[in-house]
Design an enzyme around this catalytic site. Structure first.
Site, PDB file in Angstrom:
ATOM      1  N   TRP A   1      -1.028  -9.323   5.689  1.00 15.83           N
ATOM      2  CA  TRP A   1      -0.003  -8.725   4.823  1.00 15.83           C
ATOM      3  C   TRP A   1       1.353  -9.061   5.406  1.00 15.83           C
ATOM      4  O   TRP A   1       1.589  -8.866   6.598  1.00 15.83           O
ATOM      5  CB  TRP A   1      -0.146  -7.198   4.720  1.00 15.83           C
ATOM      6  CG  TRP A   1       1.037  -6.638   3.991  1.00 15.83           C
ATOM      7  CD1 TRP A   1       1.301  -6.739   2.652  1.00 15.83           C
ATOM      8  CD2 TRP A   1       2.171  -5.968   4.563  1.00 15.83           C
ATOM      9  NE1 TRP A   1       2.524  -6.182   2.359  1.00 15.83           N
ATOM     10  CE2 TRP A   1       3.075  -5.699   3.509  1.00 15.83           C
ATOM     11  CE3 TRP A   1       2.519  -5.584   5.860  1.00 15.83           C
ATOM     12  CZ2 TRP A   1       4.307  -5.052   3.717  1.00 15.83           C
ATOM     13  CZ3 TRP A   1       3.738  -4.934   6.071  1.00 15.83           C
ATOM     14  CH2 TRP A   1       4.610  -4.666   5.008  1.00 15.83           C
TER      15      TRP A   1
ATOM     16  N   GLU B   1      -3.414  -9.527   1.382  1.00 16.99           N
ATOM     17  CA  GLU B   1      -3.060  -8.252   0.738  1.00 16.99           C
ATOM     18  C   GLU B   1      -1.754  -8.390  -0.033  1.00 16.99           C
ATOM     19  O   GLU B   1      -0.701  -8.639   0.544  1.00 16.99           O
ATOM     20  CB  GLU B   1      -2.920  -7.162   1.820  1.00 16.99           C
ATOM     21  CG  GLU B   1      -2.522  -5.801   1.257  1.00 16.99           C
ATOM     22  CD  GLU B   1      -2.320  -4.743   2.350  1.00 16.99           C
ATOM     23  OE1 GLU B   1      -2.308  -5.094   3.549  1.00 16.99           O
ATOM     24  OE2 GLU B   1      -2.168  -3.558   1.991  1.00 16.99           O
TER      25      GLU B   1
ATOM     26  N   LYS C   1       1.278  -7.061  -2.833  1.00 16.70           N
ATOM     27  CA  LYS C   1       2.064  -5.836  -2.973  1.00 16.70           C
ATOM     28  C   LYS C   1       3.045  -6.021  -4.115  1.00 16.70           C
ATOM     29  O   LYS C   1       3.399  -7.141  -4.469  1.00 16.70           O
ATOM     30  CB  LYS C   1       2.797  -5.597  -1.645  1.00 16.70           C
ATOM     31  CG  LYS C   1       3.495  -4.263  -1.542  1.00 16.70           C
ATOM     32  CD  LYS C   1       3.852  -3.952  -0.103  1.00 16.70           C
ATOM     33  CE  LYS C   1       4.656  -2.663  -0.044  1.00 16.70           C
ATOM     34  NZ  LYS C   1       4.898  -2.216   1.325  1.00 16.70           N
TER      35      LYS C   1
ATOM     36  N   ASP D   1      -4.818  -2.802  -1.938  1.00 21.01           N
ATOM     37  CA  ASP D   1      -4.298  -1.532  -1.410  1.00 21.01           C
ATOM     38  C   ASP D   1      -3.885  -0.729  -2.636  1.00 21.01           C
ATOM     39  O   ASP D   1      -3.079  -1.200  -3.447  1.00 21.01           O
ATOM     40  CB  ASP D   1      -3.109  -1.835  -0.484  1.00 21.01           C
ATOM     41  CG  ASP D   1      -2.452  -0.590   0.087  1.00 21.01           C
ATOM     42  OD1 ASP D   1      -2.217   0.363  -0.688  1.00 21.01           O
ATOM     43  OD2 ASP D   1      -2.139  -0.565   1.292  1.00 21.01           O
TER      44      ASP D   1
ATOM     45  N   HIS E   1      -0.316  -0.471  -3.964  1.00 15.19           N
ATOM     46  CA  HIS E   1       0.442  -1.706  -4.164  1.00 15.19           C
ATOM     47  C   HIS E   1       0.487  -2.226  -5.587  1.00 15.19           C
ATOM     48  O   HIS E   1       0.667  -3.419  -5.809  1.00 15.19           O
ATOM     49  CB  HIS E   1      -0.113  -2.797  -3.246  1.00 15.19           C
ATOM     50  CG  HIS E   1       0.197  -2.568  -1.805  1.00 15.19           C
ATOM     51  ND1 HIS E   1      -0.013  -3.506  -0.830  1.00 15.19           N
ATOM     52  CD2 HIS E   1       0.726  -1.492  -1.171  1.00 15.19           C
ATOM     53  CE1 HIS E   1       0.353  -3.022   0.353  1.00 15.19           C
ATOM     54  NE2 HIS E   1       0.801  -1.793   0.161  1.00 15.19           N
TER      55      HIS E   1
ATOM     56  N   HIS F   1      -7.637  -1.220   1.052  1.00  8.49           N
ATOM     57  CA  HIS F   1      -6.835  -0.301   1.847  1.00  8.49           C
ATOM     58  C   HIS F   1      -6.751   0.953   1.011  1.00  8.49           C
ATOM     59  O   HIS F   1      -6.065   0.979  -0.011  1.00  8.49           O
ATOM     60  CB  HIS F   1      -5.427  -0.846   2.098  1.00  8.49           C
ATOM     61  CG  HIS F   1      -5.313  -1.593   3.382  1.00  8.49           C
ATOM     62  ND1 HIS F   1      -4.126  -2.140   3.822  1.00  8.49           N
ATOM     63  CD2 HIS F   1      -6.243  -1.862   4.348  1.00  8.49           C
ATOM     64  CE1 HIS F   1      -4.339  -2.717   4.995  1.00  8.49           C
ATOM     65  NE2 HIS F   1      -5.612  -2.575   5.322  1.00  8.49           N
TER      66      HIS F   1
ATOM     67  N   ASP G   1       4.651   3.802  -3.058  1.00  6.02           N
ATOM     68  CA  ASP G   1       3.654   3.460  -2.040  1.00  6.02           C
ATOM     69  C   ASP G   1       3.928   4.269  -0.777  1.00  6.02           C
ATOM     70  O   ASP G   1       4.249   3.739   0.273  1.00  6.02           O
ATOM     71  CB  ASP G   1       3.757   1.957  -1.760  1.00  6.02           C
ATOM     72  CG  ASP G   1       2.759   1.476  -0.719  1.00  6.02           C
ATOM     73  OD1 ASP G   1       1.685   2.088  -0.613  1.00  6.02           O
ATOM     74  OD2 ASP G   1       3.065   0.503  -0.021  1.00  6.02           O
TER      75      ASP G   1
ATOM     76  N   ASP H   1       2.033   6.136   1.128  1.00  5.80           N
ATOM     77  CA  ASP H   1       1.002   6.221   2.167  1.00  5.80           C
ATOM     78  C   ASP H   1       0.724   7.633   2.654  1.00  5.80           C
ATOM     79  O   ASP H   1       0.678   7.894   3.853  1.00  5.80           O
ATOM     80  CB  ASP H   1       1.320   5.271   3.331  1.00  5.80           C
ATOM     81  CG  ASP H   1       1.155   3.806   2.932  1.00  5.80           C
ATOM     82  OD1 ASP H   1       0.016   3.412   2.645  1.00  5.80           O
ATOM     83  OD2 ASP H   1       2.151   3.068   2.883  1.00  5.80           O
TER      84      ASP H   1
ATOM     85  N   ASP I   1      -5.593   3.205   4.992  1.00 10.08           N
ATOM     86  CA  ASP I   1      -4.228   2.775   5.317  1.00 10.08           C
ATOM     87  C   ASP I   1      -3.232   3.818   4.851  1.00 10.08           C
ATOM     88  O   ASP I   1      -2.817   3.812   3.692  1.00 10.08           O
ATOM     89  CB  ASP I   1      -3.937   1.411   4.662  1.00 10.08           C
ATOM     90  CG  ASP I   1      -2.524   0.930   4.986  1.00 10.08           C
ATOM     91  OD1 ASP I   1      -1.915   1.436   5.948  1.00 10.08           O
ATOM     92  OD2 ASP I   1      -2.020   0.042   4.252  1.00 10.08           O
TER      93      ASP I   1
HETATM   94  C1  RNT Z   1       2.076  -2.238   3.712  1.00  7.56           C
HETATM   95  C2  RNT Z   1       0.638  -2.582   3.709  1.00  7.56           C
HETATM   96  C3  RNT Z   1       0.040  -2.845   5.054  1.00  7.56           C
HETATM   97  C4  RNT Z   1       0.462  -1.849   6.118  1.00  7.56           C
HETATM   98  C5  RNT Z   1      -0.360  -1.891   7.368  1.00  7.56           C
HETATM   99  C6  RNT Z   1       0.318  -1.211   8.490  1.00  7.56           C
HETATM  100  O1  RNT Z   1       2.546  -1.860   2.488  1.00  7.56           O
HETATM  101  O2  RNT Z   1      -0.079  -1.612   3.042  1.00  7.56           O
HETATM  102  O3  RNT Z   1      -1.327  -2.915   4.923  1.00  7.56           O
HETATM  103  O4  RNT Z   1       0.430  -0.543   5.624  1.00  7.56           O
HETATM  104  O5  RNT Z   1      -0.721  -3.162   7.650  1.00  7.56           O
HETATM  105 ZN    ZN Z   2      -2.201  -1.784   3.102  1.00  6.61          ZN
END
Ligand code: RNT
Ligand code: ZN
Length: 413
Positions: free
Chosen positions: A181, A222, A224, A255, A258, A282, A290, A292, A322
């Site tokens: 990523w 990955e 986004k 993810d 994303h 993720h 996003d 998290d 994640d």
């Molecule tokens: C960021 C991505 C990525 C990170 C990690 C720390 O938007 O989701 O995967 O969160 O690699």
């Molecule tokens: Zn991620």
């Protein structure tokens, strides 16, 4: 009869074997991200968190070094039932004072992690090159940078990470998912959307030119949609990586923070399974963006788990967590999110999936709807409790976490 025995009978009535569900659940690996423990700061001291991602909060007890992070992870692991893997970022290298930059990290910098993972009886280690929090990120760009020195540095970093991933797989005797990523993007409307993507493509080609054992290392990309400070354009968007992965035999990592807000990863999983033999996840929880947040047992998580289970894809979908919340006890954050994922998988395993499929195929949509609604009232909690008992972990982990906070975390000033 115990609560579980009643529940078992309820499930048997709809043709579901709860014993089998418990057995299967214990075998589905979940990769636990090391970065929840220290707010994504890392151990290589390369720089403050950057890359358009953010942790917010200032709860006591952030792990400040390898020893603390290991100690916290062990507590978290002890409260997690099931099959655990460890997900590391390159920024968690143990350099022991050696002056070496990320383009030259070696397997030995992760030997202590391997030892820890073995001691913990983990199923394997996954790995991520770290393309953020570093001075070689120039104008927010890494693999897509127009500056050749910058681009080369990150290509070399990624090549080094493939070697490290191969080492981790060999040591752990289990594949290593290496996920790429990059934060690359622009805050405002770019004048050229193609060239950065062509440079990213070239960088990936260069990275993949080194030989590696595909039975050991699974490389994922990955995508986004946007990051903080890079809202207008993301080099590695979904279309870019999905095409790149398809053409080059890589795996896509989805993810669920994303994508555009009404898109859901649960619906993407079966589409990916139609074309790829593996898809990585993720699992996170975005609140309005996003963000998290800690993963909770919520509707979309249940849907994600259903797609994994009912498509017989527990070995094809590589599940990783994640998220990073610095506003609450970080160990609790780890355990809550991990358990939520397991609860969702258990829920999916306890559904009469074949029967529901048949109703759909026979066009019996009224019955399908009523049955799906009925399933929501089944005694999942009793089966969950039984699972925890058999796995030797207490249902109430808060007390233990609080103890650890009082005895250990409070000392970290
Ligand atoms: C960021 C991505 C990525 C990170 C990690 C720390 O938007 O989701 O995967 O969160 O690699
Ligand atoms: Zn991620």
């Amino acid at each position: 009869m115990t609560k579980y025995e009643y529940a078992k009978a309820d499930y048997a009535e709809i043709g579901v074997d709860s014993e089998q569900a418990i057995e299967k659940l214990a075998k589905i690996p979940i990769s636990v991200h090391c970065w929840q423990g220290d707010d994504v700061i890392g151990l290589d001291g390369a720089g403050a968190l950057s890359g358009g991602i953010q942790t917010t909060g200032n709860y006591i007890g952030r792990a400040r070094n390898f020893e603390e992070l290991k100690a916290d992870l062990s507590v978290a692991f002890s409260l997690m039932p099931g099959k655990k893997r460890l997900n590391l970022h390159a920024s968690y290298a143990i350099l022991n004072g050696e002056k070496v930059d990320r383009n030259a990290y070696r397997p030995e910098h992760f030997a202590s992690w391997v030892q820890f993972a073995k001691e913990q009886g983990l199923d394997g280690i996954d790995f991520n090159p770290t393309f953020f929090s570093h001075s070689m990120v120039k104008d927010g760009l890494t693999l897509s940078s127009p500056d050749e020195t910058v681009r080369k540095f990150w290509v070399d970093h990624c090549k080094a990470c493939i070697k490290i991933s191969e080492y981790l797989a060999t040591e752990m005797n289990s594949h290593c998912l290496m996920n790429i990523w990059i934060p690359d993007g622009y805050k405002d409307v770019p004048a050229d959307r193609l060239s950065p993507r062509l440079r990213l493509k070239q960088s990936l080609d260069e990275i993949l030119s080194i030989p590696y054992d595909k039975s050991k290392v699974v490389i994922a990309v990955e995508s986004k949609v946007f990051g903080i400070g890079v809202e207008s354009y993301t080099v590695g968007n979904s279309e870019f990586y999905m095409n790149y992965a398809a053409k080059n035999g890589l795996c896509c990592l989805l993810d669920n923070g994303h994508y555009h807000p009404t898109e859901v990863v649960s619906d993407k999983i079966p589409s990916m399974l139609a074309f790829y033999d593996k898809v990585a996840l993720h699992v996170t929880r975005g609140v309005r963006w996003d963000s998290d947040h800690v993963v909770l047992y919520e509707d979309e998580l249940k849907e994600i788990a259903k797609e994994i289970v009912r498509n017989n894809a527990t070995e094809k979908v590589l599940i990783g967590l994640d998220y990073f919340d610095a506003s609450i006890n970080r160990i609790s954050a780890w355990v809550t999110g991990y358990r939520a994922m397991q609860k969702a998988l258990l829920n999916a395993l306890l559904l009469p999936n074949e029967r529901l499929k048949t109703l759909q195929n026979e066009g019996k949509f009224t019955e399908l709807m009523t049955m799906q609604e009925e399933c929501k009232m089944l005694p999942l909690g009793a089966v969950w409790q039984e699972y925890l008992t058999r796995q030797n972990v207490a249902e109430d982990y808060f007390a233990e976490v609080q103890n650890y906070e009082n005895n250990v975390l409070k000392e970290r000033k």
